[in-house]
Design a protein around this motif. Structure first.
Motif, PDB file in Angstrom:
ATOM      1  N   ASN A   1     -15.965 -48.107 -17.654  1.00 26.53           N
ATOM      2  CA  ASN A   1     -15.663 -46.919 -16.857  1.00 26.53           C
ATOM      3  C   ASN A   1     -16.147 -47.061 -15.418  1.00 26.53           C
ATOM      4  O   ASN A   1     -15.448 -46.680 -14.469  1.00 26.53           O
ATOM      5  N   LEU A   2     -17.359 -47.594 -15.250  1.00 28.08           N
ATOM      6  CA  LEU A   2     -17.901 -47.764 -13.904  1.00 28.08           C
ATOM      7  C   LEU A   2     -17.054 -48.727 -13.086  1.00 28.08           C
ATOM      8  O   LEU A   2     -16.785 -48.489 -11.901  1.00 28.08           O
ATOM      9  N   ALA A   3     -16.644 -49.823 -13.716  1.00 29.67           N
ATOM     10  CA  ALA A   3     -15.825 -50.800 -13.010  1.00 29.67           C
ATOM     11  C   ALA A   3     -14.511 -50.170 -12.557  1.00 29.67           C
ATOM     12  O   ALA A   3     -14.086 -50.346 -11.402  1.00 29.67           O
ATOM     13  N   LEU A   4     -13.878 -49.415 -13.445  1.00 33.34           N
ATOM     14  CA  LEU A   4     -12.617 -48.757 -13.087  1.00 33.34           C
ATOM     15  C   LEU A   4     -12.823 -47.716 -11.993  1.00 33.34           C
ATOM     16  O   LEU A   4     -12.041 -47.604 -11.050  1.00 33.34           O
ATOM     17  N   GLU A   5     -13.900 -46.961 -12.130  1.00 34.15           N
ATOM     18  CA  GLU A   5     -14.198 -45.911 -11.158  1.00 34.15           C
ATOM     19  C   GLU A   5     -14.474 -46.486  -9.770  1.00 34.15           C
ATOM     20  O   GLU A   5     -14.065 -45.916  -8.750  1.00 34.15           O
ATOM     21  N   LYS A   6     -15.148 -47.632  -9.725  1.00 33.60           N
ATOM     22  CA  LYS A   6     -15.510 -48.250  -8.449  1.00 33.60           C
ATOM     23  C   LYS A   6     -14.424 -49.185  -7.909  1.00 33.60           C
ATOM     24  O   LYS A   6     -14.595 -49.764  -6.834  1.00 33.60           O
ATOM     25  N   GLY A   7     -13.356 -49.346  -8.662  1.00 32.48           N
ATOM     26  CA  GLY A   7     -12.291 -50.236  -8.216  1.00 32.48           C
ATOM     27  C   GLY A   7     -12.648 -51.706  -8.330  1.00 32.48           C
ATOM     28  O   GLY A   7     -12.123 -52.550  -7.593  1.00 32.48           O
ATOM     29  N   VAL A   8     -13.548 -52.027  -9.270  1.00 37.09           N
ATOM     30  CA  VAL A   8     -13.964 -53.416  -9.485  1.00 37.09           C
ATOM     31  C   VAL A   8     -13.014 -54.064 -10.495  1.00 37.09           C
ATOM     32  O   VAL A   8     -12.767 -53.509 -11.569  1.00 37.09           O
ATOM     33  N   LYS A   9     -12.511 -55.216 -10.161  1.00 42.69           N
ATOM     34  CA  LYS A   9     -11.588 -55.916 -11.060  1.00 42.69           C
ATOM     35  C   LYS A   9     -12.325 -56.401 -12.298  1.00 42.69           C
ATOM     36  O   LYS A   9     -13.389 -57.016 -12.197  1.00 42.69           O
ATOM     37  N   ILE A  10     -11.780 -56.116 -13.485  1.00 44.10           N
ATOM     38  CA  ILE A  10     -12.364 -56.591 -14.738  1.00 44.10           C
ATOM     39  C   ILE A  10     -11.596 -57.817 -15.213  1.00 44.10           C
ATOM     40  O   ILE A  10     -10.367 -57.793 -15.317  1.00 44.10           O
TER      41      ILE A  10
END
Length: 408
Positions: A214-223
């Motif tokens: 969720n944090l990655a998606l929220e911050k726009g970090v590519k997973i």
């Protein structure tokens, strides 16, 4: 100039690397420790406004994974690399069909209850031909664990599998999903202390998975997802600062059904399974200015990791599983490769954790011929820092020479 830092944390591994790829500066954080102040340590040591190009979580253990959440929440990151098994679970929970989930779990439990009764009958009759393989042992262990969870979801009653209600599994599912389990006294009377700890772990683990994603998606970090495969072919990406040694990147998640979801979740809490599937990486080894760094995590290096990696004089090796007695095979493989390649100098860095240290760590590393040194975040008074200089890693701010670890 390259840079390597082992952060001094309360518990766990967190390693930072600055290197260059095609003459472009790249920064990497491998694991985040137990999460206690790791972002503060990063900002005070690396820089307040510094960003990380790649954040890696090698496996689910809290002393590696919890700090990833803190880093993502407060430090700018470009990418986060996660175990693909997590992606399978996250995507499955999003699309899971609840009625199918309930029916499948009830069927699973009934089937394993029959298996257990059959085994007890054979034992009572003295029949020795009913041998279970290791995989069957594992399934029975999971079954017993599931029974404990079902008992918990029934508010302390033991109605048995036939008395299981869909609402009970609904309660269990919702609590697994949102991690809202409140431990009342009657729960403890149903579960053993060990099972209480395991259930707390399983709920907390899914919470870590959910929060990191969720944090990655929220911050726009590519997973990016990497699936464990001990014999995965070596693939060196043109622009990545790390080389996967026992995994390969996947672009599509596995379509798990309800039973597979629960079994996958529980299986990830068998510590031998978890550590066995720790993702192992090496920094790039084609730059003569920066000796490679081998990030072993908690792996026992059961695949071809050591054979794939390139060993060079002056390289850094992160100590497998904090020097645990369980990881003697990993040490032996590394030692064999050092001898075969006639490596003269190696630096071993240990992230502190309360494991039982084995002779391979206490004595074996120092017995390797050549200039071999151990560094330990427990024994150092501050973070362990190295800078690359003339093709070697040189420790920064160190007043005394020789081996720095005093652990016994």
């Amino acid at each position: 100039m390259g840079r390597f830092i082992a952060f001094k944390l309360n518990k766990g591994d967190s390693f930072y690397l600055e290197t260059r790829v095609h003459n472009k500066k790249k920064s990497v954080l491998v694991d985040g420790g137990d999460g206690e102040h790791v972002s503060e340590h990063f900002k005070s040591t690396v820089g307040e406004n510094k960003k990380i190009n790649v954040v890696v979580c090698t496996h689910k253990d809290s002393d590696h994974a919890k700090g990833i959440m803190e880093i993502l929440a407060s430090v700018k990151c470009d990418e986060v690399w996660l175990p693909a098994e997590w992606g399978d679970l996250v995507s499955a929970f999003i699309r899971i069909n609840l009625p199918e989930f309930y029916e499948s779990i009830i069927s699973l439990l009934k089937n394993y209850e029959t298996t257990r009764e059959e085994e007890e009958r054979f034992e009572a009759e003295g029949i020795n031909t009913y041998e279970r393989e290791n995989e069957d042992e594992k399934i029975i262990d999971i079954y017993n664990f599931l029974r404990e969870i079902v008992s918990l979801s029934n508010y302390g009653t033991r109605r048995g599998i036939d008395g299981l209600q869909k609402k009970d599994l609904g309660l269990l599912y919702s609590r697994m999903t949102y991690n809202k389990l409140a431990y009342a006294g009657n729960y403890h009377t149903v579960l053993s202390k060990e099972m209480n700890e395991r259930l707390t772990d399983i709920l907390g683990h899914y919470d870590i998975i959910k929060n990191i994603a969720n944090l990655a998606l929220e911050k726009g970090v590519k997973i990016r997802w990497f699936v464990y495969h001990k014999n995965a072919p070596l693939k060196i990406s043109a622009d990545d600062p790390l080389i996967p040694l026992n995994s390969k990147e996947v672009l599509k998640m596995r379509p798990l059904n309800a039973v597979q979801v629960l079994l996958e979740l529980v299986m990830q809490f068998v510590i031998s399974e978890v550590n066995q599937k720790s993702l192992v990486f090496s920094s790039r080894w084609n730059n003569k200015k920066y000796p490679p760094v081998l990030f072993t995590a908690d792996s026992n290096l059961e695949g071809r990791e050591v054979l794939k990696a390139k060993f060079r004089d002056g390289m850094i090796i992160t100590t497998p599983h904090h020097g645990s007695f369980n990881n003697t095979p990993a040490f032996k493989k590394i030692r064999c490769r050092i001898k075969f390649n006639k490596i003269v100098k190696t630096t071993w860095v240990r992230g502190h954790n309360k494991v039982r240290l084995d002779d391979w760590y206490l004595k074996g590393i120092l017995a390797i011929k050549g200039s071999t040194r151990r560094y330990c975040t427990k024994c150092e008074t501050n973070h362990i820092q190295f800078r690359s200089k003339k093709g070697q890693w040189k420790q920064v701010h160190r007043k005394r020479t020789g081996d720095i670890c005093n652990c016994t």
